[in-house]
Structures are given as structure tokens and as C-alpha cells.
Design a protein around this motif. Sequence first.
Motif, PDB file in Angstrom:
ATOM      1  N   LYS A  43       0.703  -1.091   0.088  1.00  0.00           N
ATOM      2  CA  LYS A  43       0.005   0.099   0.015  1.00  0.00           C
ATOM      3  C   LYS A  43       0.941   1.217   0.087  1.00  0.00           C
ATOM      4  CE  LYS A  43      -2.090  -0.521   3.943  1.00  0.00           C
ATOM      5  NZ  LYS A  43      -1.603  -2.011   4.684  1.00  0.00           N
ATOM      6  N   THR A  44       1.912   1.381   1.042  1.00  0.00           N
ATOM      7  CA  THR A  44       2.653   2.639   1.229  1.00  0.00           C
ATOM      8  C   THR A  44       3.532   2.822  -0.103  1.00  0.00           C
ATOM      9  OG1 THR A  44       2.466   2.222   3.668  1.00  0.00           O
ATOM     10  CG2 THR A  44       4.261   3.801   2.656  1.00  0.00           C
ATOM     11  N   THR A  45       3.844   1.845  -0.520  1.00  0.00           N
ATOM     12  CA  THR A  45       4.884   1.836  -1.889  1.00  0.00           C
ATOM     13  C   THR A  45       3.956   2.623  -3.184  1.00  0.00           C
ATOM     14  OG1 THR A  45       6.224  -0.128  -1.107  1.00  0.00           O
ATOM     15  CG2 THR A  45       6.314   0.524  -3.666  1.00  0.00           C
ATOM     16  N   ALA A  46       2.906   1.865  -3.269  1.00  0.00           N
ATOM     17  CA  ALA A  46       1.917   2.355  -4.175  1.00  0.00           C
ATOM     18  C   ALA A  46       1.497   3.882  -4.239  1.00  0.00           C
ATOM     19  CB  ALA A  46       0.553   1.747  -4.164  1.00  0.00           C
ATOM     20  N   MET A  47       1.199   4.126  -2.696  1.00  0.00           N
ATOM     21  CA  MET A  47       0.800   5.743  -2.303  1.00  0.00           C
ATOM     22  C   MET A  47       1.982   6.504  -2.564  1.00  0.00           C
ATOM     23  SD  MET A  47      -0.681   7.094   1.037  1.00  0.00           S
ATOM     24  CE  MET A  47      -2.600   6.757   0.827  1.00  0.00           C
ATOM     25  N   ARG A  48       3.212   6.113  -2.306  1.00  0.00           N
ATOM     26  CA  ARG A  48       4.442   6.938  -2.455  1.00  0.00           C
ATOM     27  C   ARG A  48       4.808   7.041  -3.798  1.00  0.00           C
ATOM     28  NH1 ARG A  48       8.747   4.814   2.060  1.00  0.00           N
ATOM     29  NH2 ARG A  48       8.079   6.340   3.681  1.00  0.00           N
ATOM     30  N   MET A  49       4.337   6.182  -4.995  1.00  0.00           N
ATOM     31  CA  MET A  49       4.621   6.399  -6.309  1.00  0.00           C
ATOM     32  C   MET A  49       3.736   7.506  -6.623  1.00  0.00           C
ATOM     33  SD  MET A  49       5.477   2.586  -8.026  1.00  0.00           S
ATOM     34  CE  MET A  49       4.123   1.599  -7.190  1.00  0.00           C
ATOM     35  N   LEU A  50       2.524   7.254  -6.263  1.00  0.00           N
ATOM     36  CA  LEU A  50       1.438   8.302  -6.701  1.00  0.00           C
ATOM     37  C   LEU A  50       1.715   9.799  -6.141  1.00  0.00           C
ATOM     38  CD1 LEU A  50      -1.835   6.052  -6.064  1.00  0.00           C
ATOM     39  CD2 LEU A  50      -0.728   6.651  -8.188  1.00  0.00           C
ATOM     40  N   CYS A  51       2.532   9.949  -5.131  1.00  0.00           N
ATOM     41  CA  CYS A  51       2.677  11.344  -4.491  1.00  0.00           C
ATOM     42  C   CYS A  51       4.047  11.761  -5.066  1.00  0.00           C
ATOM     43  CB  CYS A  51       2.964  11.214  -2.893  1.00  0.00           C
ATOM     44  SG  CYS A  51       1.477  10.604  -2.212  1.00  0.00           S
ATOM     45  N   GLY A  52       4.710  10.988  -6.133  1.00  0.00           N
ATOM     46  CA  GLY A  52       5.946  11.603  -6.709  1.00  0.00           C
ATOM     47  C   GLY A  52       7.114  11.251  -5.720  1.00  0.00           C
ATOM     48  N   LEU A  53       7.088  10.450  -4.673  1.00  0.00           N
ATOM     49  CA  LEU A  53       8.132  10.341  -3.809  1.00  0.00           C
ATOM     50  C   LEU A  53       8.819   9.123  -4.345  1.00  0.00           C
ATOM     51  CD1 LEU A  53       6.571  10.508  -0.143  1.00  0.00           C
ATOM     52  CD2 LEU A  53       8.258  12.084  -1.153  1.00  0.00           C
ATOM     53  N   LEU A  54       8.586   8.244  -4.889  1.00  0.00           N
ATOM     54  CA  LEU A  54       9.110   7.025  -5.341  1.00  0.00           C
ATOM     55  C   LEU A  54       8.862   6.855  -6.938  1.00  0.00           C
ATOM     56  CD1 LEU A  54      10.761   5.180  -3.670  1.00  0.00           C
ATOM     57  CD2 LEU A  54       8.418   3.567  -3.703  1.00  0.00           C
ATOM     58  N   LYS A  55       9.983   6.417  -7.604  1.00  0.00           N
ATOM     59  CA  LYS A  55      10.013   6.298  -9.132  1.00  0.00           C
ATOM     60  C   LYS A  55       9.458   5.063  -9.320  1.00  0.00           C
ATOM     61  CE  LYS A  55      11.930   9.384 -12.286  1.00  0.00           C
ATOM     62  NZ  LYS A  55      11.065  10.445 -11.624  1.00  0.00           N
ATOM     63  N   PRO A  56       8.234   4.850 -10.374  1.00  0.00           N
ATOM     64  CA  PRO A  56       7.613   3.323 -10.533  1.00  0.00           C
ATOM     65  C   PRO A  56       8.909   2.750 -11.318  1.00  0.00           C
ATOM     66  CG  PRO A  56       6.278   5.263 -11.059  1.00  0.00           C
ATOM     67  CD  PRO A  56       7.413   5.925 -10.774  1.00  0.00           C
ATOM     68  N   SER A  57       8.747   1.409 -11.208  1.00  0.00           N
ATOM     69  CA  SER A  57       9.797   0.583 -12.317  1.00  0.00           C
ATOM     70  C   SER A  57       8.944   0.424 -13.571  1.00  0.00           C
ATOM     71  CB  SER A  57       9.696  -0.839 -11.621  1.00  0.00           C
ATOM     72  OG  SER A  57      10.461  -0.862 -10.290  1.00  0.00           O
ATOM     73  N   SER A  58       7.612   0.212 -13.304  1.00  0.00           N
ATOM     74  CA  SER A  58       7.008   0.270 -14.907  1.00  0.00           C
ATOM     75  C   SER A  58       5.683   0.528 -14.677  1.00  0.00           C
ATOM     76  CB  SER A  58       7.367  -1.169 -15.503  1.00  0.00           C
ATOM     77  OG  SER A  58       6.549  -2.128 -14.672  1.00  0.00           O
ATOM     78  N   GLY A  59       4.820   0.653 -15.698  1.00  0.00           N
ATOM     79  CA  GLY A  59       3.444   0.985 -15.555  1.00  0.00           C
ATOM     80  C   GLY A  59       3.188   2.415 -15.909  1.00  0.00           C
ATOM     81  N   ASP A  60       2.112   2.781 -15.973  1.00  0.00           N
ATOM     82  CA  ASP A  60       1.586   4.212 -15.865  1.00  0.00           C
ATOM     83  C   ASP A  60       0.839   4.708 -14.917  1.00  0.00           C
ATOM     84  OD1 ASP A  60       3.148   5.233 -18.038  1.00  0.00           O
ATOM     85  OD2 ASP A  60       1.924   3.829 -19.429  1.00  0.00           O
ATOM     86  N   ALA A  61       0.992   6.108 -14.559  1.00  0.00           N
ATOM     87  CA  ALA A  61       0.134   6.468 -13.619  1.00  0.00           C
ATOM     88  C   ALA A  61      -0.022   8.072 -13.555  1.00  0.00           C
ATOM     89  CB  ALA A  61       0.478   6.177 -12.035  1.00  0.00           C
ATOM     90  N   LYS A  62      -1.200   8.569 -13.388  1.00  0.00           N
ATOM     91  CA  LYS A  62      -1.576   9.983 -13.636  1.00  0.00           C
ATOM     92  C   LYS A  62      -2.085  10.320 -12.385  1.00  0.00           C
ATOM     93  CE  LYS A  62      -1.464  11.834 -18.100  1.00  0.00           C
ATOM     94  NZ  LYS A  62      -0.614  10.744 -18.983  1.00  0.00           N
ATOM     95  N   VAL A  63      -1.737  11.591 -11.722  1.00  0.00           N
ATOM     96  CA  VAL A  63      -2.469  12.125 -10.616  1.00  0.00           C
ATOM     97  C   VAL A  63      -2.765  13.513 -10.905  1.00  0.00           C
ATOM     98  CG1 VAL A  63      -2.271  12.682  -8.427  1.00  0.00           C
ATOM     99  CG2 VAL A  63      -1.274  10.519  -9.056  1.00  0.00           C
ATOM    100  N   ALA A  64      -3.961  13.837 -10.988  1.00  0.00           N
ATOM    101  CA  ALA A  64      -4.618  15.283 -11.210  1.00  0.00           C
ATOM    102  C   ALA A  64      -4.220  15.753 -12.458  1.00  0.00           C
ATOM    103  CB  ALA A  64      -4.291  16.340 -10.036  1.00  0.00           C
ATOM    104  N   GLY A  65      -4.078  14.597 -13.267  1.00  0.00           N
ATOM    105  CA  GLY A  65      -3.722  14.954 -14.833  1.00  0.00           C
ATOM    106  C   GLY A  65      -2.469  15.105 -15.072  1.00  0.00           C
ATOM    107  N   PHE A  66      -1.668  14.759 -14.100  1.00  0.00           N
ATOM    108  CA  PHE A  66       0.003  14.845 -14.515  1.00  0.00           C
ATOM    109  C   PHE A  66       0.811  13.393 -14.438  1.00  0.00           C
ATOM    110  CE2 PHE A  66      -1.208  19.249 -13.342  1.00  0.00           C
ATOM    111  CZ  PHE A  66      -0.553  19.884 -14.331  1.00  0.00           C
TER     112      PHE A  66
END
Lengths: 244, 371
Positions: A43-66
Motif C-alpha cells: 500500500k505505502t509503496t503504491a501511495m508513494r509512487m502516486l505522490c511522486g516520492l518514489l519512481k515506479p519501475s514500470s506501468g503508468d499513472a496520472k495524478v490530477a492529470g500529471f
Amino acid sequence: MEKVVIADKLTKKFGNFIATNEITFAVDKGEIFGFLGANGAGKTTAMRMLCGLLKPSSGDAKVAGFDVYTQTEKIKERIGYMSQKFSLYEDLTVRENIKFYGGIYGLRLPAIKSKTEYILEKLSLGEVADTLVASLPLGWKQRLAFSIAMLHEPPVVFLDEPTGGVDPITRRQFWDMLYEAASNGTTIFITTHYMDEAEYCNRVSIMVDGRIQALDTPRRLREQYGVESMDGVFQILARGTSTK
Amino acid sequence: MRRILFLVEKEFKQILRNRVLLRMMLITPILQLILLSYAANFEVKDLQITIVDSDHSTYSRRLVSKFSHIENFHISTYEPSYKQASLQLLKNSSDIVLVIPPHFERDLYRNNRAEVQLMVNAIDGSKAGIASGYAASIIRDFNAEILTENFPAPPLQNGQVMIANQYWYNPQLEYKTFMVPGILFELLLLIGGLIASLNIVREKEVGTMEQLNVTPIKKYQFIIGKLTPFVIIGLVQFTAGLLVGVFLFGIPLEGSILLMYMFALLFLLLCVGLGLFISNISQTMQQAMFAAFFCLVLFILLSGLFASTENMPLWAQYLNYLNPLKYIIEVGRNVMLKGSSFYEVQSQFFALSLLTVLILSLAMWRYRKTV
């Protein structure tokens, strides 16, 4: 419906360990989205990626359009964040904490002033405005931390186990604040270990070993697994056992 | 820019509120200045000497009495033999042994020459050197005395060279004068390197760092806002130290005070850069403390604060090219005691500037807003 958080096969690997494994979901504007899972489920890893604290290894995500790879600083202007580690400055007063974070989020002084008055009144903290945060009860600190995460009126706010260690009544008060924020159009992304809180969410996802095993409204999840409560759903999915 | 001001304001509130740390930051440097410059003193006094007089003659007793009349020497025991005297060295109750062999007086009369032996405890090499130097000069004195007695014509007229010492820049050979300019700068390393790094790592430990990392604050804003307060505190401390040095210790300030402050500022930038770098590579305050102390001790020991760098082995002298404290101590001594101008300390200026740019860019590059 406008999607505020979109994750598409979002993955994070630490060496050989896959902390978050191709998770895919979308969160609507004004939705309270519960993010459940046992400790270490990712959970925390996923949330950190969405907040820009952690770079994802693969896949895509957008938060508030960014985009979470290239536009993390843009994301940070548009999200609120409250972590399980208590994040206010204990050696500053209530008023000073509000002023500091307001300043960091780029609010002007008059705006900070009016926000301060608003928060102090809303949380009935007027009498302790100039008291050090360290001396406040935990429940008050949590509500203050949430208000500060909302200072710059972000479209989405991420809460990582925000209500740990407080009694049910205080938790209930905290959730009243969440409902109010959601009704004003703020998207709430929350992780929790409390199953009563899971019931309060509009939709719930349950993570097991880095994957999302279930994602639906609490009611439909209960029906699908044929149990009385979210606790039952969680036991079946996360522990592979049923309490029924 | 506004973000930086908010950060600076917050840091000052926190620092001023931390009474214990504040007091430590302001009092300990002064205390250290006083203690180090009075106590860390290499003047050798009160040397314990053991005498082995196997001659028991008039001349041998005269030689011994010369030692007993010198303030620096204290005759601890008389031993009958060389062997027992060496036991005194072993027990550490004696620093030096003077052995006067049998027939000392007879040899002097007969051969016009005689020998004595000095045994020196050389565990502390510099003390041993000074002790044997003192002893040798006493024996030389004694030598000159008996020469004049036995040869009526004064030997000085036989074309001997006389040496008249005059000590420049520190005429009284005051140890304080040597120490204070160095300690002034060494203290800045504590504020910048240690306190600043601990401050940042503490935010990591309590979790506020993560909170800051999800805000839109820019890297440079964080770095400037976080480090400025420590530069200012460092300058305040430097001023306090300078005042104590000049007015309490009477250390001369021959050079430009502006030049001193310019170098203090440059050195502080370097120190906080080091502090930031240490905080980047440390996750806990323990780690930061260890890293900071490692650098501090290494810098101080190699810096020439206590021992001259020119006598160090070549490899240590090469290592010292990277030691900012070495340069700044040279600057402090030259500007304060000699009155050097910028022109005379420009090589130190360029070396320090280079190191500052290096450590600051390393720290900025290493600082990440991600976990």
C-alpha cells in the motif's frame, strides 16, 4: 465522471522483490477511495509512487492529470499528503505550523491569515493556537494535520493510515471531516487497517502481496464474498481464511 | 524566494526554542576556546630527572647543582647505578636520567674532556626532544663555566658566533597566540558540519522530511532555507570568539577584520555543505554523528592546529590538500598575527573556494526529494 487518480499496471520492484505488481485502478473526483491490505502488501509503496516520492519501475499513472514519471513537481502542487508518521512540527505552535506549511505551498500572507482563522475555528483550537503541537492530544494533532494537508485546496489528498492509535469517537470525528471535504469535491485516497473505516469508503481496493485482489463498493464486496462485514471480506482475501 | 524566508523563519523559531542546544552552541565554543588555549599547551615544565653520580667529585656535584637550580627540572631521585636509574624510566617516575661516569673530574683535568650520558623517555617524542634540548644547554653552560675557569683568556674572543634570537609575530612565544586563530575556525566546523547535519537528519527521523518532500518546495529553496540559519549562527559565534580572543586573550588582530569575515563566511559555506552531504548519506542521527565526527577528528588532527603540518609524512601532506581546516587555520594565523592581506592568502582562498564548490555541488546532487 472525471478521473483524478489513474494507475495502469503500476509496478515497483526493489531488486527481486516486487512490492507493487501491475496495479490498475481509477479514482473519481470527490470519491473516498479506501486502500486496504495487510502490512507489507504494498500500500505505502503504491501511495508513494502516486505522490511522486518514489519512481515506479514500470506501468503508468496520472495524478490530477500529471504523469508520475515526469511531472512529479506539478503533482506535488496539487496533492495533500498525510503520512502515518506524524508530520507536524512538535516544537512549533499550531499557528506556526499552519503558517509554515501555508508558506511552503505558496500561499500569500493574507490567505494564510484567513486560513488560520478558519482552521482554528473549525477545529475549535482557538484556545491552543499558541500552544506547542507536542502538547496536543493525538486526535487533535491528526485533525490539524489533515487541515494542513488541505491548506492549498488540493483536488486530491492522500492519507496513509491517518487515524492510527486513537479511539473510535475521535476517528468518527476525523471521518466527518473527510466526508465534508469529499462533498466539496476533494478526492480522498486513504489507507487503513480499521475495517469500520473501510465500510465508510465509497469504494475499496484490497491488496494482497503487491496485487489488487478486489475492488468495489463495500456493500458489493460483502455480497460477493457472502459475509456480514468488510472484516470478513478482508479475512478471506488477505489471510485466506473466513471468520464466517 | 518567499518559501526560503518561511523556511528560515521556521528554523530560527525551532533553534531559539531549543534552549539547551542554543546555550550549548553559544557557550561551549567560548569554553572550548578558553580551555584549549590555556590547557592544550606544549610548553614542557617540571621535568623529573634522576641523577646517577658515580664520580662524587666537586665537578660532578656542580653539574648536578646546575640542574637543581633550573626551574624546569626537578630532581626526583639519586640512584647508585645505571640499572636502577633505568627502572625509574620504566616506572614513569622519571623523564630523563643523567649519568655521570666514574673519573669524570679526573678525565676533565687530565684529558680536557669527559663524557656524561643522558637517557630520555621518548614515548612522547616532542617532549623528549625539548627535555634533552634543555639538558644539553645546561651542560653547555657548565662547559663554558669550567672553560673560563681553566683558561683565563675568554674563549668567546676566539671568533665564536653568538646567536641572538628574536621571535617575530609572537614575540613572547605565547601558546595562546598560536592556538586562538585556529580554534576560532575549528569551532565553525562544529556548527556547520555537525549541528546542521543533525538538524536535517532529525527531520528525516521524525518524518517531517517526507512531508516536505511531497510539497512543491524546490531543491535549491530547501537547501538555502535550511542552511542559511546555520551560516548566520556561525557568524555570530565567530564574532563572539573573535571578541574573546582579542579582548580576553589579547591576541593581536593585525590584518583586516573584513578579510577575516570574508574567510569565515566562505568556510561556513563549506561547513554547511559538508553538513548537508553528511545528512544526505545518513538515515539516522547516529550515522550522521559518526560521519561528522570522523571528518572532524581527521580534519583537526591533520590541520596543523596542534602540530605543524610541515613535519607530517608526505602522504599526510598530500591528504592535507583536501583538508579545509588546514587552509583556514593558515589564513587565521597569517591574517591575525602577521597582518597578511588578501594577496598573501590568495592560494588558500582559491583552495577553499574550490573545496566549497566541490562539496556543495556534491551535496546538492546527492539531495533527492524522493525516498
